[in-house]
Design a protein around this motif. Structure first.
Motif, PDB file in Angstrom:
ATOM      1  N   MET A 120      65.551  62.236  41.241  1.00  0.00           N
ATOM      2  CA  MET A 120      65.891  62.140  39.937  1.00  0.00           C
ATOM      3  C   MET A 120      65.027  60.811  39.630  1.00  0.00           C
ATOM      4  O   MET A 120      65.523  60.173  38.778  1.00  0.00           O
ATOM      5  N   SER A 121      64.115  60.506  40.193  1.00  0.00           N
ATOM      6  CA  SER A 121      63.513  59.118  39.885  1.00  0.00           C
ATOM      7  C   SER A 121      62.270  59.238  39.185  1.00  0.00           C
ATOM      8  O   SER A 121      61.706  58.150  38.859  1.00  0.00           O
ATOM      9  N   ASP A 122      61.780  60.441  39.082  1.00  0.00           N
ATOM     10  CA  ASP A 122      60.474  60.538  38.421  1.00  0.00           C
ATOM     11  C   ASP A 122      60.580  60.780  36.844  1.00  0.00           C
ATOM     12  O   ASP A 122      60.212  61.884  36.226  1.00  0.00           O
ATOM     13  N   PHE A 123      61.091  59.762  36.176  1.00  0.00           N
ATOM     14  CA  PHE A 123      61.112  59.825  34.550  1.00  0.00           C
ATOM     15  C   PHE A 123      60.094  59.104  33.929  1.00  0.00           C
ATOM     16  O   PHE A 123      59.371  58.256  34.473  1.00  0.00           O
ATOM     17  N   PHE A 124      59.764  59.611  32.622  1.00  0.00           N
ATOM     18  CA  PHE A 124      58.636  59.044  31.929  1.00  0.00           C
ATOM     19  C   PHE A 124      59.242  57.800  31.292  1.00  0.00           C
ATOM     20  O   PHE A 124      58.377  56.818  30.975  1.00  0.00           O
ATOM     21  N   SER A 125      60.294  57.548  31.026  1.00  0.00           N
ATOM     22  CA  SER A 125      61.126  56.327  30.549  1.00  0.00           C
ATOM     23  C   SER A 125      62.298  56.044  31.204  1.00  0.00           C
ATOM     24  O   SER A 125      63.042  56.973  31.540  1.00  0.00           O
ATOM     25  N   PHE A 177      64.977  55.686  29.489  1.00  0.00           N
ATOM     26  CA  PHE A 177      65.845  56.309  28.551  1.00  0.00           C
ATOM     27  C   PHE A 177      66.383  57.489  29.361  1.00  0.00           C
ATOM     28  O   PHE A 177      67.956  57.692  29.340  1.00  0.00           O
ATOM     29  N   TRP A 178      65.557  58.500  30.000  1.00  0.00           N
ATOM     30  CA  TRP A 178      66.220  59.586  30.325  1.00  0.00           C
ATOM     31  C   TRP A 178      66.911  59.458  31.757  1.00  0.00           C
ATOM     32  O   TRP A 178      68.093  59.892  31.800  1.00  0.00           O
ATOM     33  N   SER A 179      66.768  58.276  32.332  1.00  0.00           N
ATOM     34  CA  SER A 179      67.695  58.053  33.357  1.00  0.00           C
ATOM     35  C   SER A 179      69.037  57.695  32.759  1.00  0.00           C
ATOM     36  O   SER A 179      70.126  58.164  33.486  1.00  0.00           O
ATOM     37  N   TYR A 180      69.128  56.730  32.079  1.00  0.00           N
ATOM     38  CA  TYR A 180      70.310  56.370  31.206  1.00  0.00           C
ATOM     39  C   TYR A 180      70.902  57.569  30.810  1.00  0.00           C
ATOM     40  O   TYR A 180      72.332  57.529  30.826  1.00  0.00           O
ATOM     41  N   TYR A 181      70.352  58.241  30.118  1.00  0.00           N
ATOM     42  CA  TYR A 181      70.879  59.451  29.337  1.00  0.00           C
ATOM     43  C   TYR A 181      71.593  60.456  30.457  1.00  0.00           C
ATOM     44  O   TYR A 181      72.637  60.752  30.047  1.00  0.00           O
ATOM     45  N   ILE A 182      70.887  60.734  31.600  1.00  0.00           N
ATOM     46  CA  ILE A 182      71.725  61.595  32.533  1.00  0.00           C
ATOM     47  C   ILE A 182      72.839  60.854  32.988  1.00  0.00           C
ATOM     48  O   ILE A 182      73.883  61.636  33.578  1.00  0.00           O
ATOM     49  N   ALA A 183      72.548  59.665  33.379  1.00  0.00           N
ATOM     50  CA  ALA A 183      73.975  58.765  34.010  1.00  0.00           C
ATOM     51  C   ALA A 183      74.939  59.012  33.074  1.00  0.00           C
ATOM     52  O   ALA A 183      75.987  59.054  33.417  1.00  0.00           O
ATOM     53  N   ALA A 184      74.614  58.598  31.540  1.00  0.00           N
ATOM     54  CA  ALA A 184      75.766  58.833  30.705  1.00  0.00           C
ATOM     55  C   ALA A 184      76.484  60.027  30.584  1.00  0.00           C
ATOM     56  O   ALA A 184      77.608  60.118  30.506  1.00  0.00           O
ATOM     57  N   ILE A 185      75.750  61.051  30.568  1.00  0.00           N
ATOM     58  CA  ILE A 185      76.272  62.445  30.624  1.00  0.00           C
ATOM     59  C   ILE A 185      77.164  62.821  31.788  1.00  0.00           C
ATOM     60  O   ILE A 185      78.447  63.189  31.667  1.00  0.00           O
ATOM     61  N   LEU A 207      73.045  59.410  39.347  1.00  0.00           N
ATOM     62  CA  LEU A 207      73.055  58.813  38.229  1.00  0.00           C
ATOM     63  C   LEU A 207      71.748  58.467  37.901  1.00  0.00           C
ATOM     64  O   LEU A 207      71.340  57.299  37.855  1.00  0.00           O
ATOM     65  N   GLY A 208      70.842  59.388  37.162  1.00  0.00           N
ATOM     66  CA  GLY A 208      69.632  59.274  36.827  1.00  0.00           C
ATOM     67  C   GLY A 208      68.622  58.561  37.914  1.00  0.00           C
ATOM     68  O   GLY A 208      68.849  59.333  39.124  1.00  0.00           O
ATOM     69  N   SER A 209      68.026  57.363  37.670  1.00  0.00           N
ATOM     70  CA  SER A 209      67.497  57.029  38.853  1.00  0.00           C
ATOM     71  C   SER A 209      67.808  56.119  39.791  1.00  0.00           C
ATOM     72  O   SER A 209      67.373  55.486  40.750  1.00  0.00           O
ATOM     73  N   TYR A 210      69.238  55.792  39.773  1.00  0.00           N
ATOM     74  CA  TYR A 210      70.167  55.080  40.753  1.00  0.00           C
ATOM     75  C   TYR A 210      70.171  55.645  42.089  1.00  0.00           C
ATOM     76  O   TYR A 210      70.489  56.788  42.122  1.00  0.00           O
ATOM     77  N   ALA A 211      69.862  54.922  42.809  1.00  0.00           N
ATOM     78  CA  ALA A 211      69.564  55.467  44.477  1.00  0.00           C
ATOM     79  C   ALA A 211      70.691  55.477  45.146  1.00  0.00           C
ATOM     80  O   ALA A 211      70.899  56.077  46.214  1.00  0.00           O
ATOM     81  N   GLY A 212      71.867  54.929  44.692  1.00  0.00           N
ATOM     82  CA  GLY A 212      73.125  54.975  45.442  1.00  0.00           C
ATOM     83  C   GLY A 212      73.219  54.005  46.487  1.00  0.00           C
ATOM     84  O   GLY A 212      72.374  53.172  47.058  1.00  0.00           O
ATOM     85  N   VAL A 213      74.493  53.746  46.879  1.00  0.00           N
ATOM     86  CA  VAL A 213      74.882  52.581  47.695  1.00  0.00           C
ATOM     87  C   VAL A 213      74.135  53.037  48.942  1.00  0.00           C
ATOM     88  O   VAL A 213      73.792  51.972  49.561  1.00  0.00           O
ATOM     89  N   LEU A 214      74.063  54.040  49.535  1.00  0.00           N
ATOM     90  CA  LEU A 214      73.780  54.544  50.803  1.00  0.00           C
ATOM     91  C   LEU A 214      72.076  54.678  50.803  1.00  0.00           C
ATOM     92  O   LEU A 214      71.661  55.136  52.006  1.00  0.00           O
TER      93      LEU A 214
END
Length: 304
Positions: A1-6, A8-16, A84-91
């Motif tokens: 989930m890290s290959d976003f063009f901007s 915005f899409w990372s935050y958008y998916i995380a928010a959903i 959550l979008g481009s968030y890699a997670g604690v682990l």
């Protein structure tokens, strides 16, 4: 989930994802009626089959707790693992990293198996029964799709069990071919040779390997062959391994020896691509595969 063009899409998916979980929790508590006892006033007015009524009874406590725990589990998962979008997670987990770790573990396990063959000459590797078995498995996985499980090839794909080699059959040459690949090009001559003349050249080419041919037509095609084709195949048609130009004086044909097949090659050309395997196989595996392929035509190997 890290290959976003901007971002915005990372935050958008995380928010959903987060809003969806929060909404589920809100919906659960908004419908909660744990203290209410069912009575006639709980009737929703929906009736089926005459007497089957839909009541508005409170949800069972066990079901509510399971639903709530599922939402908590979802939140915990998104904190620990990517989602959550481009968030890699604690682990910092990733399937790519897991695959790399498994591959490294396998490479370490197989290192001892391959190590003893690194100091051996490729011809010695080809003569070793265990090495042949390993090489055969590699061949079936990476080469049989084109050359066949018996390594005898097919139309457009060379037979690896004979002694006819486009680029040479020495172990070093075979290893270079597997590692770097090859791209053999037979240029088309339709712009300079018409169909009738190409047919005469085909008759001459057939005569070089002792196939039946029309001597008159072959003599007409000889001059064209020597002025156009000899640059790669040689004046006598014996080919040139430095260029990958096949020997036309033997009885080995990659695309067929009929006049029609030869005419098609002259007019339309051929473009053969042997893919490089240096990005797919380790040097140790390429060495084992080289020994197996060389052994097919030099130690009585069968390819089966």
């Amino acid at each position: 989930m890290s290959d976003f063009f901007s971002d915005f899409w990372s935050y958008y998916i995380a928010a959903i994802a987060l809003v969806g979980i929060v909404w589920c929790v809100w919906l659960l508590f908004s419908q909660r009626k744990v203290t209410k006892v069912a009575n006639a006033s709980d009737d929703t007015g929906h009736v089926w089959d005459g007497d089957l009524r839909e009541l508005n009874n409170p949800l069972p406590r066990w079901w509510m707790w399971m639903f709530l725990l599922a939402c908590i589990f979802g939140l915990a998962y998104l904190v620990l693992y990517p989602g959550l979008g481009s968030y890699a997670g604690v682990l910092k987990f990733s399937t790519q990293g897991e695959l790399a770790a498994h591959q490294q573990a396998q490479e370490k396990l197989q290192h001892d198996i391959y190590a003893k063959y690194l100091s051996m000459d490729i011809k010695q590797v080809a003569a070793d029964p265990q090495a042949r078995e390993i090489g055969q498995r590699l061949f079936l996985n990476y080469c049989a799709q084109c050359h066949g499980s018996d390594a005898r090839g097919s139309r457009g794909f060379p037979n690896l069990t004979d002694h006819d080699w486009l680029y040479g059959g020495e172990p070093e040459t075979i290893q270079q071919t597997i590692t770097k690949g090859r791209n053999g090009v037979m240029p088309p001559f339709a712009s300079t040779i018409d169909g009738k003349l190409a047919a005469d050249v085909a008759q001459y080419v057939r005569s070089l390997s002792g196939l039946s041919s029309d001597p008159i037509r072959a003599s007409r095609g000889e001059s064209t062959f020597k002025s156009t084709c000899a640059a790669c195949h040689g004046a006598t048609g014996k080919g040139n391994q430095a260029l990958g130009a096949p020997n036309l004086s033997d009885n080995v044909w990659l695309y067929g020896s009929s006049e029609g097949s030869i005419v098609e090659a002259i007019l339309k050309g051929h473009n053969n691509h042997m893919p490089a395997h240096e990005e797919i196989l380790t040097p140790e595996r390429i060495r084992m595969l080289t020994g197996y392929v060389w052994g097919l035509s030099n130690t009585g190997g069968s390819g089966q």
